[in-house]
Design a protein around this motif. Structure first.
Motif, short mmCIF file in Angstrom:
data_model
loop_
_atom_site.label_atom_id
_atom_site.label_comp_id
_atom_site.label_asym_id
_atom_site.label_seq_id
_atom_site.Cartn_x
_atom_site.Cartn_y
_atom_site.Cartn_z
N MET A 1 -2.00 -37.99 6.27
CA MET A 1 -0.99 -37.66 7.27
C MET A 1 -1.66 -37.42 8.62
N ALA A 2 -0.90 -37.64 9.69
CA ALA A 2 -1.42 -37.49 11.05
C ALA A 2 -0.24 -37.30 11.99
N ASN A 3 -0.50 -37.21 13.30
CA ASN A 3 0.58 -37.06 14.27
C ASN A 3 1.63 -38.16 14.14
N ASN A 34 2.70 -39.24 18.80
CA ASN A 34 1.38 -39.04 19.41
C ASN A 34 1.09 -37.59 19.73
N GLY A 35 1.90 -36.67 19.17
CA GLY A 35 1.66 -35.25 19.39
C GLY A 35 2.49 -34.64 20.50
N SER A 62 -2.57 -32.23 10.62
CA SER A 62 -3.85 -32.53 9.97
C SER A 62 -3.64 -33.47 8.78
N ASN A 63 -4.74 -33.91 8.19
CA ASN A 63 -4.68 -34.86 7.08
C ASN A 63 -3.91 -34.32 5.88
N GLY A 65 -1.27 -32.56 5.90
CA GLY A 65 0.13 -32.39 6.22
C GLY A 65 0.49 -31.10 6.91
N THR A 66 -0.46 -30.20 7.12
CA THR A 66 -0.20 -28.96 7.85
C THR A 66 -0.43 -29.18 9.34
N GLY A 67 0.16 -28.32 10.14
CA GLY A 67 -0.01 -28.47 11.58
C GLY A 67 0.66 -27.36 12.34
N VAL A 68 0.79 -27.56 13.66
CA VAL A 68 1.37 -26.55 14.55
C VAL A 68 2.29 -27.23 15.56
N PHE A 69 3.29 -26.48 15.99
CA PHE A 69 4.22 -26.86 17.05
C PHE A 69 4.12 -25.84 18.18
N THR A 70 4.30 -26.26 19.41
CA THR A 70 4.62 -25.38 20.52
C THR A 70 5.76 -26.02 21.29
N ILE A 71 6.88 -25.34 21.38
CA ILE A 71 8.05 -25.87 22.06
C ILE A 71 8.42 -24.91 23.20
N SER A 72 8.46 -25.44 24.42
CA SER A 72 8.86 -24.66 25.60
C SER A 72 10.31 -24.96 25.92
N ILE A 73 11.11 -23.91 26.11
CA ILE A 73 12.55 -24.04 26.30
C ILE A 73 12.89 -23.65 27.73
N SER A 74 13.85 -24.34 28.32
CA SER A 74 14.14 -24.19 29.75
C SER A 74 14.64 -22.80 30.13
#
Length: 449
Positions: A1-3, A34-35, A62-63, A65-74
């Motif tokens: 797994m990847a972006n 692409n992230g 990551s390979n 399947g785990t990962g992180v999000f950062t979402i900025s809201i208006s």
């Protein structure tokens, strides 16, 4: 797994708590593979506050399947999440921001933009749960039909322990280009619920309550198999439910299994639960049920701990939503037909994405990551732990498990619990419970490809 595993438009929802109060959050986002989160919208409710805004952000996968999000809201909020992919269509989520000591978990599901052009239509079974500080918690299960934006339906509501079963009417407005729309239900007791809905696909809708002071989430799924009869409930089913007690929000967690005879009888049932920190382990039960043509099922279960009254609403002969009729709690959940006839250790084999949430007598604990089962009784858990009392922790621990023929599995994992319980739907999916005294933690697991 990847972006690249995360690409397209997704709906998400989160249930959690921070230093202020319980919150519910939902929204949509577009991932470019692409992230980058190149667009979206977030809706947030906490107490009497409801706010929303457009969003952008980034992610990393990551390979494993785990990962992180950062979402900025208006509107100025920032949403920080850990994730683990079940597949490119389903993602488990956990809130990780520490600046407001927030804990929460949820799910993201890939949308089908091809169905956004029209207002949803058809007959749906549904389930909602809200947490009102003024009127107490409430949970609803039922079914409704949408035709040209107009709604008619029937429901069962447990509002602060009092059960009612009104009919209702309402409307759905057309969704926008993100699959987000609005609607209302007004029941025969003249109670109106207003909500935002999100289209996942032609068969799945998700709800976000915008009633002031009553944060809530829900789901609706296309109902198939009508007209129903007792024969519609036949086979072995696993279930999981959670809810609020008179003592605490999220103070009830239950997982279990039963066999329905197709003739109004229930046999070979067993459940594990924790209610206000008191566990019950592998409690056997029998029961009876009666099903109406619209898919509403009245159920009586007879464990040694005392009679349990429930209402099921059938999504299909293989799935249902449940509501417990109990003056001391508001608990609801899902029921799934088991896909394996006889389970064994070898049934639980491979790498599974999982997410659990809840609390102990001292603090909140959420976990997200991978569970690896070797098919022979060996477990490895690799996960992130979110605990407001400490910084985000990365944990890797090992243990053992044993699966019985009805799909109930027990696990003992070093430094975590000797009382993990899994009720398997199949070799790919299951319900989870940490069945320890003073603990209210449950979750779900799904096999990764």
């Amino acid at each position: 797994m990847a972006n690249a595993s995360l690409t397209g438009q997704y709906f998400y929802q989160l249930t959690g708590i921070d230093t202020a109060a319980n919150f519910r959050e939902a929204g949509v986002f577009t991932a470019d593979g692409n992230g980058n989160i190149i667009g979206g919208r977030d809706d947030f409710a906490e107490g009497t506050t409801i706010t929303s805004g457009s969003s952008t952000g980034s992610y990393r996968i990551s390979n494993d399947g785990t990962g992180v999000f950062t979402i900025s809201i208006s509107d100025g909020r920032v949403l920080q999440l850990a994730l683990t992919l079940v597949s490119s269509s389903k993602v488990y989520l956990m809130v990780t921001q520490t600046f407001d000591l927030a804990n929460g978990t949820g799910i993201a599901e890939k949308q089908d933009p091809a169905v956004f052009a029209a207002t949803p239509s058809g007959t749906f079974a549904f389930r909602t749960h809200t947490a009102s500080t003024a009127q107490g918690p409430s949970a609803t299960v039922g079914a409704f039909t949408i035709a040209s934006g107009t709604v008619s339906g029937s429901e069962d509501v447990n509002r602060a322990g009092a059960l009612s079963f009104p009919t209702f009417t309402g409307s759905f407005n057309a969704p926008d280009t993100s699959g987000r729309g609005t609607g209302t239900f007004t029941d025969s007791a003249n109670v109106t619920s207003t909500f935002i809905y999100y289209v996942v696909d032609a068969d799945n809708l998700r709800f976000f309550s915008i009633n002031t002071g009553a944060p809530g989430l829900g789901r609706a799924e296309t109902q198939t198999g009508a007209p129903f009869a007792n024969t519609s409930l036949a086979g072995s089913y696993a279930f999981g439910s959670s809810g609020d007690t008179n003592v605490s929000l999220a103070g009830a967690k239950t997982v279990g299994h039963f066999t329905a005879g197709g003739d109004g009888t229930i046999s070979a049932g067993a459940f594990d639960s924790v209610e206000d920190g008191t566990p019950l382990t592998n409690i056997s039960f029998t029961g009876t049920y009666s099903m109406a043509a619209n898919g509403r099922v009245t159920v009586t279960l007879n464990p040694s701990t005392g009679t349990i009254q429930q209402i099921f609403w059938m999504v299909s002969p293989s799935r249902a939503f449940l509501l417990t009729n109990d003056p001391n709690k508001v608990e609801d959940g899902t029921i799934d037909l088991q896909q394996t006839t006889t389970f064994a250790n070898s049934t639980l084999s491979g790498q599974y994405a999982f997410v659990t949430d809840g609390f102990t007598t001292t603090d909140s604990f959420d976990r997200i990551g991978n569970l690896k089962a070797d098919g022979s009784g060996g477990l490895t858990l690799n996960y992130l732990l979110s605990n407001p009392a400490a910084s985000l922790q990365s944990v890797s621990i090992t243990g053992t498990y044993a699966v019985t023929g009805n799909g109930r599995a027990t696990g003992s994992v070093n430094a975590l619990s000797n009382n993990l319980v899994f009720y398997l739907i199949s070799g790919s999916d299951g319900y989870m419970l940490q069945n320890d005294t003073g603990t209210e933690i449950d979750g779900v697991m799904s096999k990764q490809p």
